[in-house]
Design a protein around this motif. Structure first.
Motif, PDB file in Angstrom:
ATOM      1  N   THR A   1     -11.642  -1.741   0.599  1.00 34.94           N
ATOM      2  CA  THR A   1     -11.785  -1.409  -0.784  1.00 34.94           C
ATOM      3  C   THR A   1     -12.611  -2.742  -1.559  1.00 34.94           C
ATOM      4  O   THR A   1     -12.383  -2.663  -2.932  1.00 34.94           O
TER       5      THR A   1
ATOM      6  N   GLU B   1      -6.936  -2.089   1.109  1.00 32.25           N
ATOM      7  CA  GLU B   1      -5.585  -1.164   0.866  1.00 32.25           C
ATOM      8  C   GLU B   1      -5.107  -0.198   1.617  1.00 32.25           C
ATOM      9  O   GLU B   1      -5.999   0.491   2.158  1.00 32.25           O
TER      10      GLU B   1
ATOM     11  N   ALA C   1       0.861  -1.090  -0.004  1.00 32.94           N
ATOM     12  CA  ALA C   1      -0.043   0.021  -0.048  1.00 32.94           C
ATOM     13  C   ALA C   1       0.760   1.320   0.038  1.00 32.94           C
ATOM     14  O   ALA C   1       0.324   2.403  -0.345  1.00 32.94           O
TER      15      ALA C   1
ATOM     16  N   LYS D   1      -8.051  -5.741  -4.590  1.00 33.19           N
ATOM     17  CA  LYS D   1      -7.140  -6.000  -3.483  1.00 33.19           C
ATOM     18  C   LYS D   1      -7.830  -6.217  -1.888  1.00 33.19           C
ATOM     19  O   LYS D   1      -7.295  -6.625  -0.916  1.00 33.19           O
TER      20      LYS D   1
END
Length: 441
Positions: A237, A232, A145, A229
């Motif tokens: 997300t 994040e 990240a 993902k």
């Protein structure tokens, strides 16, 4: 290496993130540590797996012959109580190695948060390694990240689903279903012909243990979301549409009475269930214990099924994958020597061929099916070819220090209740999202 043996990755109760941070740079500025008579010595901890230890000792000896000013000491990391706990203890005690393997992305996030790891992309030679090893697609899912790369993946088990091809053919299907509607059609036919069989017979479906979500929810979610993902940094997300599609699909199987979330002896091998997650480690196990399990006869392998509006040809999937890290406690000289070693190992595909022959773990590179160096191996091991082809499709575990808590919440709030018929998919996703966002604060 079967990740399920070491998948419960928790910080030792006596250690804290702040404690690790305070101890992670103990000898970083020492100009003499690791260097004597013009020779830099680096310590490499191999995974607690005999085949991997043999591999690393052999390549380290070959490297030192060509690079006499760098000595690589290879030793196995302790695995009591876990290999992760032994690494944490070593960091806290100022005795961490220069580099080690056996690190997954979630655990790396914990270590990176405590400043215990060197960002590999800041070391000279990083780009050279990824280019010479043909890792462009594989590495895309590994960026953390904060924009850095802390792990060089060594192997990537892009997990596939196994199907009992013999039973599918009895039902009138000549290949594995690729979409949700195709799979539900199989479920209907199966229950009509064999009321006592199930599509998915696996006790883990109803178990909230965190690592078990890698082998059911995340395989399906990575495919439905095209590799989203999920988390994040400190933000959730996850894609609601993809998540709800996955849960609705699982709920559809439940409504067809096609799920058996209970303990059963060898459900896939016995034909009680006709669909399950399969890693490459299973293939040699079957050759020894279940010789009747023959690729493209008894069973076949496939990427995860996808929602009907998606192209199944290039579906993403969860990757059981681990790799190398360099520890921040190493001196600059040792860090440089470590990168020289890494560059040397991965500049020659023959070293990855040797790795594959010793471990059966697919090297984390994009060209396994196109590089002639690997052709002889896969010609002899055709059941491993689908894993090689799927390496670029593999999505590693999330890079969040709280991943263990997050994955437990996926099971408790969403996946397990849907499997049991206790929640509808939309409610389950909302409850899960709320719980995860709370955990991330």
């Amino acid at each position: 290496m079967k990740i399920k043996k070491v998948a419960s990755i928790l910080f030792a109760a006596s250690l804290t993130v702040s404690g690790l941070a305070g101890c992670s740079t103990g000898n970083k500025d020492s100009k003499t540590a690791g260097s004597k008579n013009g020779v830099t010595t680096i310590e490499f901890w191999a995974a607690p797996n005999p085949t991997q230890q043999v591999y690393w000792k052999e390549v380290a000896e070959e490297f030192t012959k060509e690079n006499p000013k760098i000595k690589v000491n290879v030793s196995p990391m302790k695995e009591s109580p876990t290999s992760e706990a032994s690494i944490q203890s070593a960091i806290a005690g100022g005795s961490a190695p220069t580099l080690s393997e056996n690190i997954n992305r979630g655990f790396a996030a914990q270590l990176a948060d405590s400043k215990a790891l060197v960002p590999l992309d800041e070391l000279d030679g990083w780009k050279e390694v990824t280019e010479s090893r043909k890792m462009e697609n594989t590495m895309k899912g590994w960026e953390f990240a904060d924009g850095h790369q802390y792990v060089l993946p060594i192997y990537s088990n892009a997990m596939l689903f196994g199907w009992r091809l013999d039973i599918l053919k009895e039902l009138g299907f000549n290949e594995a279903p690729k979409t949700y509607s195709e799979m539900l059609a199989v479920a209907k036919k199966l229950k009509e012909k064999y009321p006592d069989k199930y599509v998915w017979a696996k006790a883990d479906l109803a178990d909230p243990t965190a690592w078990k979500r890698w082998f059911d929810f995340f395989m399906l979610y990575d495919a439905a979301s095209n590799g989203n993902k999920f988390v994040e940094g400190t933000k959730f997300t996850g894609e609601a549409k993809a998540g709800e599609q996955v849960l609705s699909f699982v709920d559809g199987l439940r409504k067809e009475n096609a799920l058996l979330p209970k303990q059963a002896k060898d459900p896939f091998e016995s034909g009680l269930g006709i669909f399950t997650d399969i890693g490459p480690w299973t293939i040699p196990y079957w050759a020894d214990k279940f010789p009747d399990m023959k690729f493209n006869e008894t069973y076949t392998l496939a990427l995860p099924p996808v929602p009907d509006d998606m192209d199944p040809a290039n579906a993403k999937t969860f990757a059981d994958t681990k790799g190398l890290v360099v520890y921040a406690s190493a001196t600059k000289e040792q860090q440089k020597a470590a990168m020289e070693f890494i560059k040397w190992v991965y500049a020659n595909p023959d070293n990855d061929v040797k790795w594959l022959e010793k471990t059966s773990l697919p090297p984390a590179r994009d060209d396994l099916t196109s590089n002639d160096a690997f052709k002889a191996f896969f010609d002899k091991n055709p059941a491993l070819q689908p894993y090689a082809a799927a390496v670029p499709n593999g999505i590693p575990s999330m890079d969040n220090a709280k991943y263990n808590d997050i994955q437990t919440l996926i099971g408790q709030q969403a996946f397990n209740p849907v499997v049991k018929g206790e929640k509808d998919p939309k409610t389950a996703w909302k409850d899960m999202q709320k719980a995860i966002e709370g955990a991330l604060k």
